[in-house]
Scaffold this motif. Structure first.
Motif, PDB file in Angstrom:
ATOM      1  N   ALA A 130     -77.972   3.281  -1.946  1.00 22.08           N
ATOM      2  CA  ALA A 130     -77.494   3.199  -3.332  1.00 22.08           C
ATOM      3  C   ALA A 130     -77.516   1.749  -3.790  1.00 22.08           C
ATOM      4  N   LYS A 131     -77.843   1.585  -5.040  1.00 23.70           N
ATOM      5  CA  LYS A 131     -77.862   0.216  -5.579  1.00 23.70           C
ATOM      6  C   LYS A 131     -76.431  -0.282  -5.757  1.00 23.70           C
ATOM      7  N   PRO A 132     -76.222  -1.590  -5.558  1.00 25.26           N
ATOM      8  CA  PRO A 132     -74.874  -2.122  -5.777  1.00 25.26           C
ATOM      9  C   PRO A 132     -74.492  -2.047  -7.257  1.00 25.26           C
ATOM     10  N   LYS A 133     -73.217  -1.977  -7.493  1.00 22.83           N
ATOM     11  CA  LYS A 133     -72.733  -1.899  -8.887  1.00 22.83           C
ATOM     12  C   LYS A 133     -72.184  -3.269  -9.291  1.00 22.83           C
ATOM     13  N   ILE A 134     -72.698  -3.755 -10.414  1.00 21.44           N
ATOM     14  CA  ILE A 134     -72.347  -5.115 -10.856  1.00 21.44           C
ATOM     15  C   ILE A 134     -71.838  -5.084 -12.291  1.00 21.44           C
ATOM     16  N   HIS A 144     -82.328  -4.175  -9.497  1.00 17.76           N
ATOM     17  CA  HIS A 144     -81.694  -4.213  -8.173  1.00 17.76           C
ATOM     18  C   HIS A 144     -80.252  -3.741  -8.141  1.00 17.76           C
ATOM     19  N   SER A 145     -79.718  -3.378  -9.280  1.00 18.18           N
ATOM     20  CA  SER A 145     -78.313  -2.942  -9.265  1.00 18.18           C
ATOM     21  C   SER A 145     -78.074  -1.918 -10.364  1.00 18.18           C
ATOM     22  N   GLU A 146     -76.919  -1.311 -10.276  1.00 18.23           N
ATOM     23  CA  GLU A 146     -76.446  -0.524 -11.425  1.00 18.23           C
ATOM     24  C   GLU A 146     -75.634  -1.497 -12.247  1.00 18.23           C
ATOM     25  N   LEU A 147     -76.189  -1.916 -13.346  1.00 19.55           N
ATOM     26  CA  LEU A 147     -75.599  -3.014 -14.113  1.00 19.55           C
ATOM     27  C   LEU A 147     -74.832  -2.514 -15.327  1.00 19.55           C
ATOM     28  N   GLU A 148     -73.643  -3.085 -15.474  1.00 21.47           N
ATOM     29  CA  GLU A 148     -72.913  -2.848 -16.721  1.00 21.47           C
ATOM     30  C   GLU A 148     -72.605  -4.232 -17.258  1.00 21.47           C
ATOM     31  N   TYR A 149     -72.759  -4.434 -18.545  1.00 25.27           N
ATOM     32  CA  TYR A 149     -72.477  -5.784 -19.043  1.00 25.27           C
ATOM     33  C   TYR A 149     -71.813  -5.795 -20.397  1.00 25.27           C
ATOM     34  N   ASN A 150     -71.074  -6.866 -20.595  1.00 28.27           N
ATOM     35  CA  ASN A 150     -70.434  -7.120 -21.868  1.00 28.27           C
ATOM     36  C   ASN A 150     -71.513  -7.607 -22.827  1.00 28.27           C
ATOM     37  N   ARG A 151     -71.553  -7.061 -24.035  1.00 35.32           N
ATOM     38  CA  ARG A 151     -72.688  -7.328 -24.919  1.00 35.32           C
ATOM     39  C   ARG A 151     -72.515  -8.572 -25.790  1.00 35.32           C
ATOM     40  N   ILE A 209     -64.725  -4.462 -13.981  1.00 37.74           N
ATOM     41  CA  ILE A 209     -65.124  -4.420 -12.560  1.00 37.74           C
ATOM     42  C   ILE A 209     -64.691  -3.139 -11.840  1.00 37.74           C
ATOM     43  N   GLN A 210     -64.063  -2.227 -12.558  1.00 39.34           N
ATOM     44  CA  GLN A 210     -63.642  -0.990 -11.861  1.00 39.34           C
ATOM     45  C   GLN A 210     -64.858  -0.295 -11.244  1.00 39.34           C
ATOM     46  N   GLY A 211     -64.771   0.011  -9.974  1.00 32.59           N
ATOM     47  CA  GLY A 211     -65.851   0.725  -9.289  1.00 32.59           C
ATOM     48  C   GLY A 211     -67.042  -0.156  -8.927  1.00 32.59           C
ATOM     49  N   LYS A 212     -66.948  -1.473  -9.187  1.00 29.58           N
ATOM     50  CA  LYS A 212     -68.085  -2.377  -8.914  1.00 29.58           C
ATOM     51  C   LYS A 212     -67.823  -3.193  -7.642  1.00 29.58           C
ATOM     52  N   GLN A 213     -68.922  -3.598  -7.017  1.00 23.46           N
ATOM     53  CA  GLN A 213     -68.784  -4.517  -5.876  1.00 23.46           C
ATOM     54  C   GLN A 213     -68.970  -5.969  -6.307  1.00 23.46           C
ATOM     55  N   GLY A 214     -69.673  -6.162  -7.429  1.00 25.76           N
ATOM     56  CA  GLY A 214     -69.989  -7.521  -7.837  1.00 25.76           C
ATOM     57  C   GLY A 214     -69.523  -7.848  -9.238  1.00 25.76           C
ATOM     58  N   LEU A 215     -69.031  -9.061  -9.410  1.00 29.58           N
ATOM     59  CA  LEU A 215     -68.709  -9.583 -10.734  1.00 29.58           C
ATOM     60  C   LEU A 215     -69.588 -10.812 -10.946  1.00 29.58           C
ATOM     61  N   ALA A 266     -77.892 -14.163  -9.773  1.00 30.28           N
ATOM     62  CA  ALA A 266     -78.201 -12.736  -9.576  1.00 30.28           C
ATOM     63  C   ALA A 266     -78.436 -12.454  -8.093  1.00 30.28           C
ATOM     64  N   ARG A 267     -79.202 -13.321  -7.434  1.00 29.38           N
ATOM     65  CA  ARG A 267     -79.470 -13.114  -5.998  1.00 29.38           C
ATOM     66  C   ARG A 267     -78.189 -13.235  -5.186  1.00 29.38           C
ATOM     67  N   ASN A 268     -77.356 -14.204  -5.551  1.00 30.07           N
ATOM     68  CA  ASN A 268     -76.072 -14.350  -4.860  1.00 30.07           C
ATOM     69  C   ASN A 268     -75.229 -13.092  -5.019  1.00 30.07           C
ATOM     70  N   CYS A 269     -75.223 -12.555  -6.239  1.00 28.56           N
ATOM     71  CA  CYS A 269     -74.374 -11.403  -6.538  1.00 28.56           C
ATOM     72  C   CYS A 269     -74.845 -10.180  -5.746  1.00 28.56           C
ATOM     73  N   ILE A 270     -76.157  -9.963  -5.758  1.00 29.18           N
ATOM     74  CA  ILE A 270     -76.690  -8.786  -5.066  1.00 29.18           C
ATOM     75  C   ILE A 270     -76.439  -8.900  -3.561  1.00 29.18           C
ATOM     76  N   ALA A 271     -76.697 -10.083  -3.006  1.00 33.30           N
ATOM     77  CA  ALA A 271     -76.468 -10.275  -1.563  1.00 33.30           C
ATOM     78  C   ALA A 271     -75.005  -9.990  -1.226  1.00 33.30           C
ATOM     79  N   GLY A 272     -74.106 -10.551  -2.023  1.00 31.00           N
ATOM     80  CA  GLY A 272     -72.672 -10.370  -1.753  1.00 31.00           C
ATOM     81  C   GLY A 272     -72.272  -8.902  -1.822  1.00 31.00           C
ATOM     82  N   CYS A 273     -72.837  -8.177  -2.792  1.00 31.82           N
ATOM     83  CA  CYS A 273     -72.529  -6.743  -2.926  1.00 31.82           C
ATOM     84  C   CYS A 273     -72.984  -5.985  -1.682  1.00 31.82           C
TER      85      CYS A 273
END
Ligand code: GLV
Length: 324
Positions: A2-6, A23-30, A44-50, A302-309
């Protein structure tokens, strides 16, 4: 897998958005405002990465989601993140060092040259249709070539500012927490000075220390009073390194000649007097703002975030002790 959630706090350049979306399931503030703790906690609810730009992140945000694994900061400075709290919770914090060194050193030079040669001031004057004749005293500035530059902090960015000073035949003094070896000083062509001596002797004082409890208001009333009345202060690090009220007073009393400031104590708000002063140059914290650098920062975070997730050690970790 599963892709990490960010959760991302601001939109980024298209290339970074595509990379994150791939590389992730991305949700973002617009929008582009800084987010409140409650908004971050909801995001960040349900996410591994901020993935954070400049919003303040304290323990309460971290505690709102025990599944959070990484806070990836877009930027080299991370004083707006409570790293100790993250470490205590085993959350990785990352930043974007190196990629913005030259761009930030460039802006220090832009500010130095602009305020010394009164370019923005002259530009405002011309646009206001004031220019009717030319005379030898029009917008007389200060010499840069051959002047003395004092670097407070000689990390990556301080050294990049130094390299540029060589082209202007400047005498360069530096203060740093740890002094270089005599051989390195000789090779770089710089002289160590304690802070007071540096303030007294420099025509331009440029600040390059990170913000921490030891450097908050490093440049206060006393330090400003040591500077020459003809000298300029340049700040491209973090606003709170300078006591902004004391700076306003020093400028009003003409105890220094001017200031070039890319950063402020309470961004986006400035001490109100600064808006009216002609001898300050005040861009809106754009030290790393070039297309190329912002893209590099965006991809690095982005790479840091994905690795950390994914539970991998991110390349640019600032609290590696969480892996001990
Ligand atoms: C910008 O201010 C940064 O810290 O990268």
């Amino acid at each position: 897998m599963a892709k990490p959630k960010i959760y991302l706090t601001h939109p980024l350049q298209l290339e970074c958005m595509r990379f994150l979306e791939e590389h992730s399931e991305l949700e973002y503030n617009r929008d582009t405002r800084l987010l409140e703790s409650s908004e971050l906690a909801a995001g960040i609810q349900g996410k591994q990465g901020l993935y954070n730009l400049s919003s303040v992140i304290g323990a309460e945000v971290m505690d709102s989601n025990p599944g959070l694994k990484v806070i990836a900061n877009f930027g080299v400075g991370y004083n707006h993140i409570d790293v100790a709290a993250a470490t205590a919770r085993g959350i990785a914090v990352t930043n974007t060092p190196g990629v913005l060194t030259n761009t930030t050193a460039d802006i220090a030079w832009v500010l130095l040259m602009d305020v010394a040669r009164r370019v923005s001031e002259g530009d405002r004057w011309v646009r206001a249709r004031n220019w009717v004749d030319w005379h030898p005293n029009l917008f007389i500035g200060a010499d840069i070539t051959g002047a003395t530059l004092g670097l407070v902090g000689l990390g990556r960015i301080g050294k990049a500012v130094l390299r540029r000073a060589k082209g202007f035949d400047m005498k360069v003094l530096y203060w740093n927490r740890t002094r270089l070896s005599k051989a390195d000083e000789a090779e770089l062509g710089i002289q160590y000075a304690d802070q007071d001596a540096l303030y007294r002797q420099s025509d331009f004082v440029s600040l390059h220390v990170a913000l921490n409890e030891g450097t908050r208001h490093l440049m206060g009333e006393r330090q400003l009073s040591l500077m020459k009345p003809t000298a300029f202060l340049i700040n491209t690090t973090r606003g709170p390194v300078v006591d902004e009220k004391a700076l306003v007073k020093a400028l009003q009393e003409k105890r220094i000649a001017g200031a070039g400031l890319d950063v402020f104590e309470r961004e986006p708000n400035l001490e109100s007097e600064l808006y009216e002063m002609e001898n300050v140059v005040i861009p809106p914290h754009i030290g790393s703002a070039t297309v190329g650098t912002r893209l590099k920062m965006g991809m690095m975070a982005a790479r840091n975030c994905i690795a950390g997730c994914l539970g991998e050690r991110p390349p640019n970790i600032v609290n590696p002790e969480i892996y001990d």
